[in-house]
Design a protein around this motif. Structure first.
Motif, PDB file in Angstrom:
ATOM      1  N   GLU A  31       9.370  -2.092  -8.467  1.00 19.48           N
ATOM      2  CA  GLU A  31       9.927  -1.315  -9.578  1.00 19.48           C
ATOM      3  C   GLU A  31       8.813  -0.625 -10.359  1.00 19.48           C
ATOM      4  OE1 GLU A  31      12.172  -4.101 -11.900  1.00 19.48           O
ATOM      5  OE2 GLU A  31      13.724  -4.329 -10.368  1.00 19.48           O
ATOM      6  N   ILE A  32       7.733  -1.351 -10.622  1.00 22.19           N
ATOM      7  CA  ILE A  32       6.591  -0.785 -11.345  1.00 22.19           C
ATOM      8  C   ILE A  32       5.982   0.360 -10.546  1.00 22.19           C
ATOM      9  CG2 ILE A  32       4.233  -1.272 -12.114  1.00 22.19           C
ATOM     10  CD1 ILE A  32       5.305  -4.118 -12.869  1.00 22.19           C
ATOM     11  N   ASP A  92      -2.586   5.670  -3.997  1.00 23.25           N
ATOM     12  CA  ASP A  92      -2.835   4.232  -3.991  1.00 23.25           C
ATOM     13  C   ASP A  92      -2.476   3.669  -5.362  1.00 23.25           C
ATOM     14  OD1 ASP A  92      -3.804   1.787  -2.821  1.00 23.25           O
ATOM     15  OD2 ASP A  92      -5.579   1.990  -4.087  1.00 23.25           O
ATOM     16  N   VAL A  93      -1.865   2.498  -5.377  1.00 26.20           N
ATOM     17  CA  VAL A  93      -1.486   1.833  -6.627  1.00 26.20           C
ATOM     18  C   VAL A  93      -2.030   0.414  -6.596  1.00 26.20           C
ATOM     19  CG1 VAL A  93       0.426   1.104  -8.094  1.00 26.20           C
ATOM     20  CG2 VAL A  93       0.654   3.175  -6.740  1.00 26.20           C
ATOM     21  N   SER A  94      -2.643   0.018  -7.703  1.00 29.27           N
ATOM     22  CA  SER A  94      -3.176  -1.338  -7.796  1.00 29.27           C
ATOM     23  C   SER A  94      -2.663  -1.982  -9.086  1.00 29.27           C
ATOM     24  CB  SER A  94      -4.699  -1.300  -7.795  1.00 29.27           C
ATOM     25  OG  SER A  94      -5.211  -2.597  -7.920  1.00 29.27           O
ATOM     26  N   LEU A  95      -1.898  -3.046  -8.933  1.00 30.42           N
ATOM     27  CA  LEU A  95      -1.377  -3.785 -10.076  1.00 30.42           C
ATOM     28  C   LEU A  95      -2.506  -4.667 -10.600  1.00 30.42           C
ATOM     29  CD1 LEU A  95       1.150  -4.393 -11.767  1.00 30.42           C
ATOM     30  CD2 LEU A  95       1.713  -6.164 -10.104  1.00 30.42           C
ATOM     31  N   GLU A  96      -3.012  -4.355 -11.780  1.00 33.42           N
ATOM     32  CA  GLU A  96      -4.162  -5.063 -12.339  1.00 33.42           C
ATOM     33  C   GLU A  96      -3.751  -6.328 -13.082  1.00 33.42           C
ATOM     34  OE1 GLU A  96      -7.166  -4.020 -11.620  1.00 33.42           O
ATOM     35  OE2 GLU A  96      -6.488  -2.181 -10.663  1.00 33.42           O
ATOM     36  N   TYR A  97      -2.607  -6.259 -13.783  1.00 34.32           N
ATOM     37  CA  TYR A  97      -2.169  -7.380 -14.632  1.00 34.32           C
ATOM     38  C   TYR A  97      -0.658  -7.274 -14.796  1.00 34.32           C
ATOM     39  CZ  TYR A  97      -1.347  -9.937 -19.006  1.00 34.32           C
ATOM     40  OH  TYR A  97      -0.857 -10.792 -19.962  1.00 34.32           O
ATOM     41  N   ARG A  98       0.024  -8.416 -14.777  1.00 35.57           N
ATOM     42  CA  ARG A  98       1.463  -8.384 -15.013  1.00 35.57           C
ATOM     43  C   ARG A  98       1.951  -9.716 -15.544  1.00 35.57           C
ATOM     44  NH1 ARG A  98       4.764  -8.546 -10.205  1.00 35.57           N
ATOM     45  NH2 ARG A  98       5.252 -10.627 -10.858  1.00 35.57           N
ATOM     46  N   THR A  99       2.765  -9.628 -16.584  1.00 38.34           N
ATOM     47  CA  THR A  99       3.546 -10.764 -17.057  1.00 38.34           C
ATOM     48  C   THR A  99       4.998 -10.343 -16.892  1.00 38.34           C
ATOM     49  OG1 THR A  99       3.710 -10.006 -19.351  1.00 38.34           O
ATOM     50  CG2 THR A  99       1.753 -11.327 -18.772  1.00 38.34           C
ATOM     51  N   LYS A 102       4.898  -7.193 -19.561  1.00 44.03           N
ATOM     52  CA  LYS A 102       3.858  -6.167 -19.612  1.00 44.03           C
ATOM     53  C   LYS A 102       3.146  -6.056 -18.277  1.00 44.03           C
ATOM     54  CE  LYS A 102       2.884  -6.881 -24.500  1.00 44.03           C
ATOM     55  NZ  LYS A 102       1.859  -7.159 -25.503  1.00 44.03           N
ATOM     56  N   ALA A 103       2.621  -4.866 -18.007  1.00 46.63           N
ATOM     57  CA  ALA A 103       1.845  -4.663 -16.779  1.00 46.63           C
ATOM     58  C   ALA A 103       0.832  -3.553 -17.005  1.00 46.63           C
ATOM     59  CB  ALA A 103       2.768  -4.302 -15.624  1.00 46.63           C
ATOM     60  N   THR A 104      -0.282  -3.647 -16.302  1.00 47.76           N
ATOM     61  CA  THR A 104      -1.254  -2.560 -16.261  1.00 47.76           C
ATOM     62  C   THR A 104      -1.516  -2.227 -14.800  1.00 47.76           C
ATOM     63  OG1 THR A 104      -3.116  -4.095 -16.396  1.00 47.76           O
ATOM     64  CG2 THR A 104      -2.372  -3.119 -18.462  1.00 47.76           C
ATOM     65  N   TRP A 135      11.282  -1.163 -16.359  1.00 46.03           N
ATOM     66  CA  TRP A 135       9.883  -0.915 -16.690  1.00 46.03           C
ATOM     67  C   TRP A 135       9.717   0.528 -17.139  1.00 46.03           C
ATOM     68  CZ3 TRP A 135       6.335  -4.646 -17.097  1.00 46.03           C
ATOM     69  CH2 TRP A 135       6.611  -5.865 -16.484  1.00 46.03           C
ATOM     70  N   ARG A 136       8.908   0.725 -18.211  1.00 49.31           N
ATOM     71  CA  ARG A 136       8.616   2.064 -18.709  1.00 49.31           C
ATOM     72  C   ARG A 136       7.150   2.137 -19.115  1.00 49.31           C
ATOM     73  NH1 ARG A 136      12.852   2.519 -16.607  1.00 49.31           N
ATOM     74  NH2 ARG A 136      14.702   3.615 -17.368  1.00 49.31           N
ATOM     75  N   ILE A 137       6.557   3.308 -18.951  1.00 51.88           N
ATOM     76  CA  ILE A 137       5.156   3.544 -19.288  1.00 51.88           C
ATOM     77  C   ILE A 137       5.028   3.721 -20.797  1.00 51.88           C
ATOM     78  CG2 ILE A 137       3.205   5.123 -18.986  1.00 51.88           C
ATOM     79  CD1 ILE A 137       4.572   5.875 -16.243  1.00 51.88           C
TER      80      ILE A 137
END
Length: 151
Positions: A31-32, A92-99, A102-104, A135-137
């Motif tokens: 989804e992100i 390319d997408v890299s998920l750095e952090y997620r709870t 929240k996500a970065t 999820w929204r930016i």
């Protein structure tokens, strides 16, 4: 002997629970990624007839207060004649952090000039929040690092 049945049953349910957690985790990650890819590649807002329509289209990707800022800039772009013929893409997408809330994310971006073929490579940094709509930016930063030769 009966103890083994209890242990095996407990392990089975533990593995089952872990599997459903991984599936939920993968679903959220997908989804992100879809929100990020859409925010960069979806240019349907170019066809909007008014500010409200721009905001509605971009609302699929952005949350306030960023949504209002991005929508206003997009409407200003639409309202003025332009000869900008570029297409942006996420490579390319890299998920750095997620709870759970929240996500970065960091991304590799390509911006292609459709007339000259010149490609500019960059990086996008996004922060997202989980909202009732998904999820929204909430923040986005782009850095264009290099120009790649036209192909």
């Amino acid at each position: 002997m009966k103890l083994w049945h209890v242990v095996i049953t407990a392990l089975f349910f533990l593995l089952l629970a872990e599997g459903s957690h991984l599936a939920a985790s993968t679903t959220q990650q997908n989804e992100i990624y879809a929100i990020i890819k859409g925010s960069v590649e979806d240019d349907s807002w170019w066809q909007a007839r008014n500010r409200e329509e721009v905001k509605e289209k971009l609302g699929k990707y952005y949350a306030e207060p960023l949504l209002s800022e991005v929508s206003e800039r997009a409407w200003d772009f639409i309202a003025r004649p332009t000869d900008w013929y570029c297409r942006a893409a996420v490579t390319d997408v890299s998920l750095e952090y997620r709870t759970s809330e929240k996500a970065t994310v960091s991304t590799t971006l390509l911006n292609t000039d459709l007339v000259t073929g010149q490609i500019q490579k960059g990086t996008g940094y996004f922060s997202l929040h989980k909202t009732p709509l998904g999820w929204r930016i909430v923040s986005a930063d782009y850095r264009w690092e290099e120009v790649v030769d036209a192909q």
